[in-house]
Design a protein around this motif. Structure first.
Motif, short mmCIF file in Angstrom:
data_model
loop_
_atom_site.label_atom_id
_atom_site.label_comp_id
_atom_site.label_asym_id
_atom_site.label_seq_id
_atom_site.Cartn_x
_atom_site.Cartn_y
_atom_site.Cartn_z
N THR A 43 8.37 -19.29 -85.45
CA THR A 43 7.84 -18.01 -84.95
C THR A 43 7.64 -17.03 -86.09
N MET A 44 8.68 -16.84 -86.89
CA MET A 44 8.58 -15.88 -87.99
C MET A 44 7.66 -16.39 -89.10
N SER A 45 7.67 -17.69 -89.35
CA SER A 45 6.79 -18.21 -90.40
C SER A 45 5.32 -18.00 -90.04
N ALA A 46 4.98 -18.12 -88.76
CA ALA A 46 3.61 -17.84 -88.34
C ALA A 46 3.27 -16.39 -88.63
N ALA A 47 4.19 -15.48 -88.33
CA ALA A 47 3.95 -14.06 -88.59
C ALA A 47 3.85 -13.81 -90.11
N VAL A 48 4.70 -14.46 -90.88
CA VAL A 48 4.64 -14.32 -92.35
C VAL A 48 3.28 -14.81 -92.86
N GLU A 49 2.81 -15.92 -92.31
CA GLU A 49 1.50 -16.43 -92.73
C GLU A 49 0.39 -15.42 -92.40
N GLY A 50 0.51 -14.75 -91.24
CA GLY A 50 -0.43 -13.67 -90.92
C GLY A 50 -0.40 -12.59 -91.99
N ALA A 51 0.79 -12.23 -92.43
CA ALA A 51 0.93 -11.19 -93.47
C ALA A 51 0.35 -11.65 -94.80
N ILE A 52 0.54 -12.93 -95.14
CA ILE A 52 -0.06 -13.46 -96.37
C ILE A 52 -1.58 -13.31 -96.30
N GLU A 53 -2.13 -13.44 -95.10
CA GLU A 53 -3.58 -13.25 -94.89
C GLU A 53 -3.96 -11.77 -94.75
N SER A 54 -3.01 -10.89 -95.08
CA SER A 54 -3.24 -9.43 -95.02
C SER A 54 -3.51 -8.91 -93.62
N ILE A 55 -3.00 -9.62 -92.62
CA ILE A 55 -3.11 -9.16 -91.23
C ILE A 55 -1.77 -8.51 -90.87
N PRO A 56 -1.77 -7.28 -90.32
CA PRO A 56 -0.51 -6.70 -89.84
C PRO A 56 0.12 -7.65 -88.81
N SER A 57 1.34 -8.05 -89.02
CA SER A 57 1.91 -9.15 -88.23
C SER A 57 3.34 -8.86 -87.80
N ILE A 58 3.69 -9.39 -86.63
CA ILE A 58 5.02 -9.17 -86.04
C ILE A 58 5.49 -10.45 -85.36
N GLY A 59 6.73 -10.82 -85.58
CA GLY A 59 7.36 -11.89 -84.81
C GLY A 59 8.34 -11.29 -83.82
N PHE A 60 8.28 -11.75 -82.56
CA PHE A 60 9.19 -11.27 -81.51
C PHE A 60 10.05 -12.43 -80.99
N SER A 61 11.35 -12.15 -80.81
CA SER A 61 12.26 -13.19 -80.31
C SER A 61 13.29 -12.57 -79.38
N LEU A 62 13.69 -13.36 -78.39
CA LEU A 62 14.67 -12.89 -77.39
C LEU A 62 15.91 -13.78 -77.42
N ASP A 63 17.06 -13.17 -77.27
CA ASP A 63 18.32 -13.91 -77.27
C ASP A 63 18.52 -14.66 -75.96
N ASP A 64 17.61 -15.59 -75.69
CA ASP A 64 17.73 -16.46 -74.51
C ASP A 64 16.95 -17.74 -74.82
N TYR A 65 17.66 -18.85 -74.93
CA TYR A 65 17.04 -20.10 -75.38
C TYR A 65 16.44 -20.89 -74.23
N THR A 66 16.62 -20.43 -73.00
CA THR A 66 16.17 -21.21 -71.84
C THR A 66 14.70 -20.95 -71.53
N MET A 67 14.10 -21.87 -70.81
CA MET A 67 12.72 -21.70 -70.36
C MET A 67 12.65 -20.70 -69.19
N GLN A 68 13.82 -20.32 -68.64
CA GLN A 68 13.86 -19.34 -67.54
C GLN A 68 14.10 -17.92 -68.07
N ALA A 69 14.02 -17.75 -69.38
CA ALA A 69 14.31 -16.44 -69.99
C ALA A 69 13.49 -15.33 -69.32
#
Lengths: 257, 257
Positions: free
Chosen positions: A115-141
């Motif tokens: 997730t974060m590496s995708a956002a970092v790659e966006g930043a390398i491409e000079s695109i304003p980028s954000i990674g979002f994550s939630l403290d819930d590992y389940t598919m029912q999050a």
């Protein structure tokens, strides 16, 4: 320019059908024109991996009503590269958002996280980028409590941009009572690994990677502290990995070659 | 303690039979007791990926005379985790060296590189760690001109240690006339990707990732500059990815949630 609808690239690492990317896509629809490019299978823990030893599949699909959507056989970083190169074709998106990840990517997890590496790659491409994550590992999050924060942070980034060479790592605690947003640094923490050894039906051993997260940081300005205290953590992340403070140390060494 | 022979973990991303890891292993035999733990297949471009969705194979093998050697079905980072957990069992090695990579890992490649990610994982485990890479992508690469530099840098790290939270990214130019060692920062550079679209025998498209390296940095203190001028580049790398300079900028924003 102000009136032009921003183009927003939505990516993730949990795969194109994950509830987290659906929640993010719906939130972004209120802010601009959304294009989704995501892996066709889960790619958690893929870090900044790219696919170089084999070719990629990349297909436009009908999946979400009224949303231009592509699936890719590669990694999250491959998805961003393909989006920039083959979907936006040089006219870069105004924002790249990744997630919402099913599980935290705070602290040292920034390195392992697709997730974060995708956002970092966006930043390398000079695109304003954000990674979002939630403290819930389940598919029912339940992503609902995060959505107003996701929209607000994305709106601010669309308005202000981000300092050159930086990208945001945003993590949310579970539950309904998020107290607010804390800008933080990455906590000094690591995983204490354990490998769960088992025997296959043919008697040969195999190993599952497991581990325990160890926070070695007492600071109250870290992402671990913020999440422990029910705040959303926002860490600005850079991809210049130079340890500038160590350069004088190394220059004091005498290399005998 | 000074008289004790150091334990040296040797890893790579090109796989356990690559000429580069053989060259590194032989160089390290002069400095201490060597243990090799490497992927059973090439893992270039795997970045900091770890294997979490499937189990790992991990086997001790007889491959190199008198050297304790293990192969692993996972990524370079998995190899380091398994080495620390299952080979050294908590008694950490005195040095972790990764490579010698067949191909450069300077500048932004530090993020994509399995070689460097293995070294970074060593540093996360508080092991003094170094990644070595040579500007030759072929399996016929001549590592001989690098060896005296590899030994000297590794000896210095064994003697001095490294500043906490740092790891060295060492890259060598091709050929016999390496002028010396330059301590550098990571150049501001990126890959301009292109995807080579082809049709499979069934008429379906597939894509090869290709690209051109673009240096956007005129500094004479960068790894790109050093390599262009025939020096070995040494960049201290850190795994705290916080963009500390961006924290005040973000704190000046008004979040309306």
């Amino acid at each position: 320019m102000k009136n032009k609808q921003p183009n927003i690239l939505v990516v993730n690492d949990d795969g194109i059908t994950a509830p987290g990317i659906k929640a993010l896509m719906h939130a972004m629809k209120d802010l601009g024109r959304v294009v989704v490019v995501a892996p066709d299978s889960p790619q958690s823990g893929m870090g900044h991996a790219i696919t170089i030893g084999k070719p990629l599949r990349f297909d436009k699909i009908e999946l979400y009503d009224g949303i231009e959507t592509y699936k890719c056989s590669g990694t999250p970083v491959d998805c961003v590269k393909l989006a920039v190169n083959s979907v936006f074709k040089g006219q870069k998106p105004d924002l790249c958002v990744s997630g919402i990840n099913h599980g935290l990517n705070n602290s040292i997890n920034v390195l392992y996280s697709g997730t974060m590496s995708a956002a970092v790659e966006g930043a390398i491409e000079s695109i304003p980028s954000i990674g979002f994550s939630l403290d819930d590992y389940t598919m029912q999050a339940d992503f609902e409590p995060c959505i107003k924060f996701v929209k607000e942070i994305a709106s601010q980034v669309l308005e202000h941009g981000l300092p050159i060479g930086t990208v945001l790592n945003v993590n949310f605690p579970q539950g309904n009572n998020i107290k607010g947003i804390k800008v933080c640094r990455q906590a000094n923490a690591k995983w204490a690994e354990e490998f769960d050894e088992r025997l296959d039906p043919h008697g040969r051993p195999y190993y599952w990677l497991t581990g325990v997260f160890q926070n070695n940081d007492n600071g109250e300005d870290t992402d671990v502290w913020a999440l422990d205290h029910n705040y959303a953590s926002v860490v600005p992340v850079q991809f210049d990995m130079t340890a500038h403070h160590a350069i004088p140390v190394l220059n004091s060494w005498k290399f005998n070659v």
